[in-house]
Motif scaffolding. Structure first.
Motif, PDB file in Angstrom:
ATOM      1  N   THR A  92     -26.910 -17.642  14.508  1.00 53.98           N
ATOM      2  CA  THR A  92     -26.978 -16.463  15.371  1.00 53.98           C
ATOM      3  C   THR A  92     -27.056 -16.921  16.824  1.00 53.98           C
ATOM      4  O   THR A  92     -26.994 -18.118  17.120  1.00 53.98           O
ATOM      5  CB  THR A  92     -28.215 -15.607  15.030  1.00 53.98           C
ATOM      6  N   LYS A  93     -27.232 -15.991  17.728  1.00 52.98           N
ATOM      7  CA  LYS A  93     -27.322 -16.324  19.152  1.00 52.98           C
ATOM      8  C   LYS A  93     -28.552 -17.164  19.469  1.00 52.98           C
ATOM      9  O   LYS A  93     -28.590 -17.860  20.485  1.00 52.98           O
ATOM     10  CB  LYS A  93     -27.331 -15.041  19.977  1.00 52.98           C
ATOM     11  N   THR A  94     -29.575 -17.092  18.620  1.00 50.60           N
ATOM     12  CA  THR A  94     -30.829 -17.810  18.912  1.00 50.60           C
ATOM     13  C   THR A  94     -31.240 -18.805  17.841  1.00 50.60           C
ATOM     14  O   THR A  94     -32.157 -19.589  18.053  1.00 50.60           O
ATOM     15  CB  THR A  94     -31.982 -16.806  19.098  1.00 50.60           C
ATOM     16  N   SER A 106     -32.464  -8.913  10.483  1.00 50.84           N
ATOM     17  CA  SER A 106     -31.817  -8.226  11.606  1.00 50.84           C
ATOM     18  C   SER A 106     -31.029  -9.219  12.462  1.00 50.84           C
ATOM     19  O   SER A 106     -29.952  -8.899  12.970  1.00 50.84           O
ATOM     20  CB  SER A 106     -32.856  -7.499  12.466  1.00 50.84           C
ATOM     21  N   ASP A 107     -31.554 -10.429  12.594  1.00 46.02           N
ATOM     22  CA  ASP A 107     -30.882 -11.427  13.428  1.00 46.02           C
ATOM     23  C   ASP A 107     -29.520 -11.810  12.856  1.00 46.02           C
ATOM     24  O   ASP A 107     -28.513 -11.846  13.579  1.00 46.02           O
ATOM     25  CB  ASP A 107     -31.773 -12.665  13.560  1.00 46.02           C
ATOM     26  N   ILE A 120     -27.176  -8.593  13.084  1.00 43.20           N
ATOM     27  CA  ILE A 120     -26.845  -8.057  14.415  1.00 43.20           C
ATOM     28  C   ILE A 120     -26.261  -9.121  15.337  1.00 43.20           C
ATOM     29  O   ILE A 120     -25.406  -8.836  16.169  1.00 43.20           O
ATOM     30  CB  ILE A 120     -28.094  -7.434  15.070  1.00 43.20           C
ATOM     31  N   ASN A 121     -26.699 -10.372  15.168  1.00 48.16           N
ATOM     32  CA  ASN A 121     -26.355 -11.421  16.147  1.00 48.16           C
ATOM     33  C   ASN A 121     -25.588 -12.617  15.590  1.00 48.16           C
ATOM     34  O   ASN A 121     -25.732 -13.733  16.107  1.00 48.16           O
ATOM     35  CB  ASN A 121     -27.646 -11.942  16.802  1.00 48.16           C
ATOM     36  N   VAL A 178     -22.861 -15.480  15.161  1.00 49.31           N
ATOM     37  CA  VAL A 178     -21.906 -16.034  16.133  1.00 49.31           C
ATOM     38  C   VAL A 178     -20.651 -16.592  15.460  1.00 49.31           C
ATOM     39  O   VAL A 178     -19.693 -16.955  16.144  1.00 49.31           O
ATOM     40  CB  VAL A 178     -22.572 -17.135  16.993  1.00 49.31           C
ATOM     41  N   ARG A 220     -14.518 -12.318  12.427  1.00 47.45           N
ATOM     42  CA  ARG A 220     -15.115 -11.628  13.588  1.00 47.45           C
ATOM     43  C   ARG A 220     -14.584 -10.207  13.696  1.00 47.45           C
ATOM     44  O   ARG A 220     -15.326  -9.272  14.011  1.00 47.45           O
ATOM     45  CB  ARG A 220     -14.814 -12.407  14.871  1.00 47.45           C
ATOM     46  N   LYS A 240     -16.794  -6.828  13.352  1.00 47.78           N
ATOM     47  CA  LYS A 240     -16.826  -5.863  14.462  1.00 47.78           C
ATOM     48  C   LYS A 240     -16.501  -4.450  13.986  1.00 47.78           C
ATOM     49  O   LYS A 240     -17.111  -3.471  14.434  1.00 47.78           O
ATOM     50  CB  LYS A 240     -15.829  -6.301  15.544  1.00 47.78           C
ATOM     51  N   ARG A 263     -32.533  -1.817  18.224  1.00 50.80           N
ATOM     52  CA  ARG A 263     -31.796  -2.350  19.382  1.00 50.80           C
ATOM     53  C   ARG A 263     -30.309  -2.542  19.086  1.00 50.80           C
ATOM     54  O   ARG A 263     -29.526  -2.880  19.975  1.00 50.80           O
ATOM     55  CB  ARG A 263     -32.410  -3.690  19.794  1.00 50.80           C
ATOM     56  N   TRP A 264     -29.934  -2.322  17.838  1.00 53.53           N
ATOM     57  CA  TRP A 264     -28.533  -2.454  17.440  1.00 53.53           C
ATOM     58  C   TRP A 264     -27.758  -1.288  18.033  1.00 53.53           C
ATOM     59  O   TRP A 264     -28.016  -0.120  17.732  1.00 53.53           O
ATOM     60  CB  TRP A 264     -28.440  -2.431  15.923  1.00 53.53           C
TER      61      TRP A 264
END
Length: 406
Positions: free
Chosen positions: A53-55, A100-101, A104-105, A107, A169, A173, A204-205
């Motif tokens: 993910t992003k983090t 959720s990570d 939602i996030n 990569v 991707r 999307k 936050r999604w």
């Protein structure tokens, strides 16, 4: 059960149980049926959201799951994809955080993509070695022309080799959106605290509109298909019947009919095929009412020399259905209802099974109560209604036989 919907469209369904374990199942209307031109991309996307993910990188994600979940998994079907697991109630926030990570996030990193596709190709090869799965795959291939059911959920070897990260991707999307998502939680935790935690991470999604997906209305071809396969010693038979037209009340009638016709050692087909003729060890059935499938399935294994006789006896049993009314009464209906209830409760013995079913039904029918009300008023169904709906469904059979190659 309790229900709540976040501002962005995420649905929360909660069931209270007395247990120290909390089970979570997150369903999305992002199964194989919504694929456009690239078969297998839904399943590949399910695999790849865990890769980073992003983090967090893949190793960090794996460590969190391993440390906090007693069990976790994901599954892609034609009508949905689900991400699910069980953990201690005090770790609920950690579970919602990591789920959720990845949803939602993600990569979709280039690193590890080829290796993961190789894993899926190996999974496909193992899939083909399973005679039950192979028989159903060949049945669907022969029975349909346009329906996505014609091809396996997992795709084909060549299709998987040609798939790109951009394909994944794009699928993500289009189909991983909050309004498309149902979260089922089975726990002793307070419902308000469950809502607050889920809202903190999934709220936050950002809302995204999704184009309407129209399911195929193609019915399976009527007929029998016979093929041979190396490496097997017995024959596998699967018979399907379309049930797309059944209403909710008709489905309940048909569940009763199935319990009478094909479930257990006192069913019509078991008595005919096993007890009286010794042709099979067992005969099984499944009412697959998933949104994009809706088929009734009868399945059994027998010797190659007994295939024709077994199919003949199944057809005879179908013709004799209406004659059975005189031997059935209200007591028998009650027995059948009890049997259905027992099997449903047994399936729900683990909280994760309840969570999975709730999230799936919420995704497929936009109403979890379709599952919750499954047994409601079933005792009031009349014998003639049960037999009539069985007779109607069993009119159009599609049969697949896989024999050992000699």
């Amino acid at each position: 059960m309790e229900y709540y919907q976040l501002d962005n469209g995420v649905k929360i369904i909660y069931k209270n149980i007395q247990s120290k374990l909390t089970s979570i199942s997150i369903g999305l209307d992002a199964g194989a049926a919504v694929e456009k031109n690239i078969m297998g991309v839904a399943h590949a996307t399910e695999h790849m959201v865990f890769k980073g993910t992003k983090t967090r990188n893949e190793q960090e994600i794996n460590k969190i799951f391993h440390k906090n979940f007693a069990f976790h998994n994901a599954m892609t079907n034609y009508s949905y994809v689900i991400y699910y697991g069980s953990l201690l109630e005090e770790d609920f926030e950690i579970g919602i955080d990591i789920l959720s990570d990845i949803l939602i996030n993600p990569v979709f990193p280039k690193e590890g993509f080829k290796e993961e596709m190789d894993v899926i190709i190996q999974e496909l090869k193992e899939w083909d070695e399973d005679i039950e799965q192979y028989c159903e795959d060949r049945l669907f291939f022969n029975a349909f022309n346009e329906n996505r059911l014609k091809y396996p959920i997992i795709g084909s070897v060549q299709g998987l080799k040609n798939m790109t990260l951009e394909d994944l991707r794009e699928f993500y999307k289009e189909n991983y959106v909050p309004s498309n998502t149902s979260i089922a939680v089975v726990s002793s935790l307070d419902f308000n605290s469950v809502k607050e935690t889920i809202n903190r991470f999934f709220g936050r999604w950002k809302f995204r509109k999704r184009n309407k997906i129209i399911s195929s209305s193609e019915r399976p071809k009527k007929g029998i298909f016979v093929e041979e396969k190396d490496g097997i010693k017995v024959s596998r038979v699967e018979i399907i019947f379309p049930i797309k037209e059944l209403s909710e009340i008709q489905l309940k009638m048909f569940k009763l009919f199935d319990a009478y016709f094909c479930v257990g050692a006192d069913s019509v087909l078991f008595d005919k095929l096993r007890t009286k003729n010794g042709l099979v060890y067992d005969v099984c059935s499944e009412i697959d009412y998933d949104k994009d499938v809706k088929l009734y399935k009868i399945m059994f294994t027998t010797s190659k020399k007994n295939v024709k006789k077994a199919i003949k006896l199944v057809k005879e049993s179908i013709k004799e259905v209406k004659k059975d009314a005189a031997s059935l009464d209200e007591e028998r209906i009650k027995e059948l209802c009890k049997n259905i209830k027992l099997r449903k409760l047994f399936k729900e013995e683990q909280s994760i099974q309840i969570a999975k079913e709730i999230s799936k039904y919420s995704v497929m029918f936009n109403d979890y109560k379709v599952y919750e009300n499954m047994l409601e008023n079933m005792n009031n169904i009349l014998v003639k209604e049960m037999l009539a709906i069985g007779d109607e469904v069993l009119k159009q059979a599609t049969i697949q036989v896989i024999n050992p190659r000699e």
